[in-house]
Design a protein around this motif. Structure first.
Motif, mmCIF file in Angstrom:
data_model
loop_
_atom_site.group_PDB
_atom_site.id
_atom_site.type_symbol
_atom_site.label_atom_id
_atom_site.label_comp_id
_atom_site.label_asym_id
_atom_site.label_seq_id
_atom_site.Cartn_x
_atom_site.Cartn_y
_atom_site.Cartn_z
ATOM 1 N N MET A 87 0.834 -1.213 0.000
ATOM 2 C CA MET A 87 0.000 0.000 0.000
ATOM 3 C C MET A 87 0.870 1.264 0.000
ATOM 4 O O MET A 87 0.681 2.183 -0.784
ATOM 5 C CB MET A 87 -0.915 -0.015 1.240
ATOM 6 C CG MET A 87 -1.742 1.256 1.427
ATOM 7 S SD MET A 87 -2.897 1.534 0.070
ATOM 8 C CE MET A 87 -3.543 3.132 0.493
ATOM 9 N N MET A 88 1.887 1.238 0.892
ATOM 10 C CA MET A 88 2.752 2.412 0.970
ATOM 11 C C MET A 88 3.527 2.621 -0.325
ATOM 12 O O MET A 88 3.819 3.750 -0.700
ATOM 13 C CB MET A 88 3.715 2.281 2.163
ATOM 14 C CG MET A 88 4.328 3.605 2.605
ATOM 15 S SD MET A 88 3.125 4.907 2.920
ATOM 16 C CE MET A 88 2.754 4.609 4.637
ATOM 17 N N ASN A 89 3.832 1.492 -1.018
ATOM 18 C CA ASN A 89 4.515 1.612 -2.298
ATOM 19 C C ASN A 89 3.669 2.385 -3.297
ATOM 20 O O ASN A 89 4.175 3.188 -4.069
ATOM 21 C CB ASN A 89 4.841 0.225 -2.872
ATOM 22 C CG ASN A 89 6.058 -0.376 -2.183
ATOM 23 O OD1 ASN A 89 6.781 0.330 -1.492
ATOM 24 N ND2 ASN A 89 6.236 -1.667 -2.345
ATOM 25 N N ASP A 90 2.349 2.102 -3.291
ATOM 26 C CA ASP A 90 1.457 2.828 -4.193
ATOM 27 C C ASP A 90 1.442 4.313 -3.865
ATOM 28 O O ASP A 90 1.476 5.168 -4.747
ATOM 29 C CB ASP A 90 0.023 2.272 -4.085
ATOM 30 C CG ASP A 90 -0.039 0.823 -4.558
ATOM 31 O OD1 ASP A 90 0.877 0.409 -5.294
ATOM 32 O OD2 ASP A 90 -0.990 0.117 -4.168
ATOM 33 N N VAL A 91 1.374 4.598 -2.574
ATOM 34 C CA VAL A 91 1.376 6.001 -2.138
ATOM 35 C C VAL A 91 2.688 6.664 -2.567
ATOM 36 O O VAL A 91 2.691 7.764 -3.129
ATOM 37 C CB VAL A 91 1.227 6.088 -0.591
ATOM 38 C CG1 VAL A 91 1.330 7.542 -0.133
ATOM 39 C CG2 VAL A 91 -0.094 5.485 -0.161
ATOM 40 N N ASP A 92 3.795 5.976 -2.304
ATOM 41 C CA ASP A 92 5.101 6.532 -2.669
ATOM 42 C C ASP A 92 5.207 6.760 -4.175
ATOM 43 O O ASP A 92 5.784 7.758 -4.622
ATOM 44 C CB ASP A 92 6.228 5.585 -2.225
ATOM 45 C CG ASP A 92 6.415 5.602 -0.716
ATOM 46 O OD1 ASP A 92 5.774 6.443 -0.050
ATOM 47 O OD2 ASP A 92 7.171 4.758 -0.196
ATOM 48 N N ASN A 93 4.660 5.829 -4.945
ATOM 49 C CA ASN A 93 4.713 5.989 -6.402
ATOM 50 C C ASN A 93 3.919 7.206 -6.861
ATOM 51 O O ASN A 93 4.372 7.971 -7.710
ATOM 52 C CB ASN A 93 4.162 4.737 -7.099
ATOM 53 C CG ASN A 93 5.257 3.710 -7.324
ATOM 54 O OD1 ASN A 93 6.424 4.069 -7.449
ATOM 55 N ND2 ASN A 93 4.893 2.443 -7.342
ATOM 56 N N LEU A 94 2.745 7.378 -6.282
ATOM 57 C CA LEU A 94 1.919 8.533 -6.656
ATOM 58 C C LEU A 94 2.614 9.838 -6.271
ATOM 59 O O LEU A 94 2.703 10.774 -7.066
ATOM 60 C CB LEU A 94 0.555 8.456 -5.956
ATOM 61 C CG LEU A 94 -0.483 7.513 -6.572
ATOM 62 C CD1 LEU A 94 -1.724 7.436 -5.685
ATOM 63 C CD2 LEU A 94 -0.883 7.987 -7.971
ATOM 64 N N ILE A 95 3.081 9.874 -5.035
ATOM 65 C CA ILE A 95 3.741 11.097 -4.562
ATOM 66 C C ILE A 95 5.031 11.328 -5.356
ATOM 67 O O ILE A 95 5.349 12.459 -5.744
ATOM 68 C CB ILE A 95 4.029 11.016 -3.047
ATOM 69 C CG1 ILE A 95 2.703 10.910 -2.276
ATOM 70 C CG2 ILE A 95 4.818 12.231 -2.579
ATOM 71 C CD1 ILE A 95 2.854 10.629 -0.789
ATOM 72 N N GLU A 132 -2.282 9.953 7.341
ATOM 73 C CA GLU A 132 -0.992 9.261 7.213
ATOM 74 C C GLU A 132 -0.361 9.559 5.845
ATOM 75 O O GLU A 132 0.845 9.765 5.739
ATOM 76 C CB GLU A 132 -1.164 7.738 7.364
ATOM 77 C CG GLU A 132 -1.527 7.280 8.767
ATOM 78 C CD GLU A 132 -3.010 7.488 9.074
ATOM 79 O OE1 GLU A 132 -3.804 7.671 8.127
ATOM 80 O OE2 GLU A 132 -3.377 7.496 10.268
ATOM 81 N N ALA A 133 -1.196 9.580 4.822
ATOM 82 C CA ALA A 133 -0.682 9.885 3.476
ATOM 83 C C ALA A 133 -0.170 11.321 3.414
ATOM 84 O O ALA A 133 0.840 11.601 2.761
ATOM 85 C CB ALA A 133 -1.775 9.666 2.423
#
Lengths: 186, 306
Positions: free
Chosen positions: B1-9, B34-35
């Motif tokens: 999940m955090m990978n997806d967030v990191d990719n978007l950011i 958190e995001a």
């Protein structure tokens, strides 16, 4: 005869660059990294950071005599930065693929309360960077090297630009995870 | 999940966000505290890496050997002056010099290192020229002035589409701009010789006018330069100036150039241009500056030995 006199700079001007200015510059030097990181949150590019920081510095200097407690300089400058970021976004960020103003303002509002945390993050970056394998560390720093472009870096490292972007996302994510784990131990 | 967030950011900070991703990241950031904090952390890392890359020492870079006929790197010079630290390493002699040197091997080849001044031709019209205090690195500081195009004046820019119009300062005989440049990684160990040039035109002047180029070197880090002229004067290791005189009625760009031997261990240079006796704002006479250049000519080791 000093150069100021040679150039005809009035003495009152050189006098005006006084202890107050020295004090301001010392505080600015100390807190600038934290404020700059905060500014990075609200603008689109690293170049924009420089422009906003310029405005923040000028406004802070103009209002410096209104700041009674210098221990609050960092937070005070962050407040100025929040205003300047939003002003900058209104005037210069309209034509870009930027995030919604309300979201950014929310992020900035919450970030304004994280001055100490952000300072800790900044301090942890170097250590977490050092934990990366040398080739990854070099790749990451080359990507941020002034004037660097992903296209050129991809060509030089014989990588596909998209896959290079993904690699960089992963590396930054690893640094972020490292920083968060460092914070958890404190 | 955090990978997806990191990719978007990450895509956002890279400038590669698609409209669909923009919608996704906005929804995420709206809903998740958190995001939002992850966003702030990654922004801090972004900025930290930019700053860290400035200290990226040449030894850390696996730069391929320079080709015999050196030419400017294809990298785009950015607003960060330390681009010079990297770029300068792969910049060599100008082609003509190289050809000449190759045909006459007894003459040492002079390596020229381009100093990437920020906005040397005043083409970044969105970059205002700020007041001199506090000084900010990597850009022009100075008295109020305008970047103008040929459409704003009868004068055509020396190069590019824009030039700088110096404005008079009340109660002062001159107006000036300056730029502080970190050259710590550029200056050869035994120093070198620097040339600094700028083109000037005084449109409509009815008397001789002068513009002064000033170059100062410092052994102190650019971050230590506080803006105090008094303090700076104490720290200057070398200073040279050159006056460009413009004749009344002159309609030609004049290029002034100064040369200065750089002391060893020079870390910072301050480039200054002062327009003296500027006419009042109401006057039709104006002073324009354009096409500023600076480079270090590396002195061959054997020249020092002679």
């Amino acid at each position: 005869m000093d150069n100021a006199t040679k150039l005809g700079i009035p003495k009152k001007m050189t006098d005006a660059i006084s202890d107050q200015h020295e004090q301001f510059m010392r505080l600015l030097a100390k807190h600038e990294p934290v404020v700059r990181a905060y500014v990075r949150t609200g603008v689109y590019s690293a170049q924009d950071v420089a422009e906003v920081m310029q405005d923040v510095s000028v406004v802070a200097w103009r209002k410096f005599d209104q700041l009674e407690d210098h221990s609050g300089f960092g937070k005070w400058m962050t407040m100025i930065a929040r205003y300047e970021i939003m002003k900058f976004r209104q005037t210069k960020a309209r034509d870009r693929l930027v995030l919604d103003d309300e979201i950014i303002d929310k992020i900035l509002q919450e970030g304004g309360e994280e001055t100490s945390l952000r300072e800790a993050w900044i301090e942890a970056i170097e250590g977490c960077l050092a934990k990366l394998p040398p080739r990854h560390r070099t790749l990451l720093l080359e990507a941020y090297e002034p004037g660097s472009s992903i296209k050129n870096l991809a060509a030089r490292t014989k990588k596909n630009p998209n896959s290079l972007y993904q690699t960089l996302h992963r590396l930054r994510g690893r640094i972020a995870n490292c920083i968060e784990s460092e914070m958890a131990y404190e | 999940m955090m990978n997806d967030v990191d990719n978007l950011i990450g895509s956002y900070f890279d400038g590669t966000l698609s409209p669909e991703q923009k919608g996704a990241i906005e929804e995420l950031l709206t809903q998740s505290p958190e995001a939002r904090q992850r966003f702030r952390l990654l922004a801090t890392i972004e900025d930290g890496l930019v700053e860290r890359a400035l200290k990226f020492t040449p030894a850390e870079i696996q730069t391929p050997p320079s080709p015999p006929a050196l030419k400017e790197t294809d990298r785009v010079l950015s607003w960060r002056p330390l681009a010079a630290a990297i770029t300068g390493l792969v910049i060599g002699a100008l082609s003509a010099t190289v050809l000449w040197a190759q045909s006459t091997p007894k003459v040492p080849r002079l390596e020229r290192i381009h100093i990437p001044l920020s906005d040397p031709g005043f083409e970044e019209i969105n970059t205002p020229i700020p007041t001199v205090i506090p000084r900010v690195f990597n850009r022009w500081n100075g008295d109020p002035s305008h970047t103008v195009s040929s459409g704003d004046s009868i004068v055509k820019p020396k190069e590019g589409e824009f030039m700088l119009k110096m404005l008079p300062v009340e109660d002062r005989k001159y107006s000036r701009i300056e730029q502080i440049v970190d050259v710590g990684h550029l200056v050869p160990a035994k120093g070198g010789r620097i040339t600094f040039s700028a083109s000037v035109i005084c449109a409509g002047a009815d008397r001789q006018s002068k513009t002064i180029l000033v170059l100062r070197s410092f052994n102190m880090d650019f971050r230590e330069i506080s803006g105090s002229r008094e303090k700076l004067q104490e720290q200057v290791t070398c200073e040279t100036r050159r006056t460009v005189f413009s004749s009344p009625g002159s309609t030609e760009w004049l290029t002034g150039e100064l040369t200065m031997d750089l002391p060893e261990n020079t870390k910072t240079l301050v480039f200054e241009i002062a327009a003296v006796d500027l006419p009042k704002a109401s006057s039709e006479s104006s002073r324009y500056i354009d096409d500023i250049k600076a480079e270090i000519v590396v002195t061959p080791p054997n020249e020092f030995q002679q």
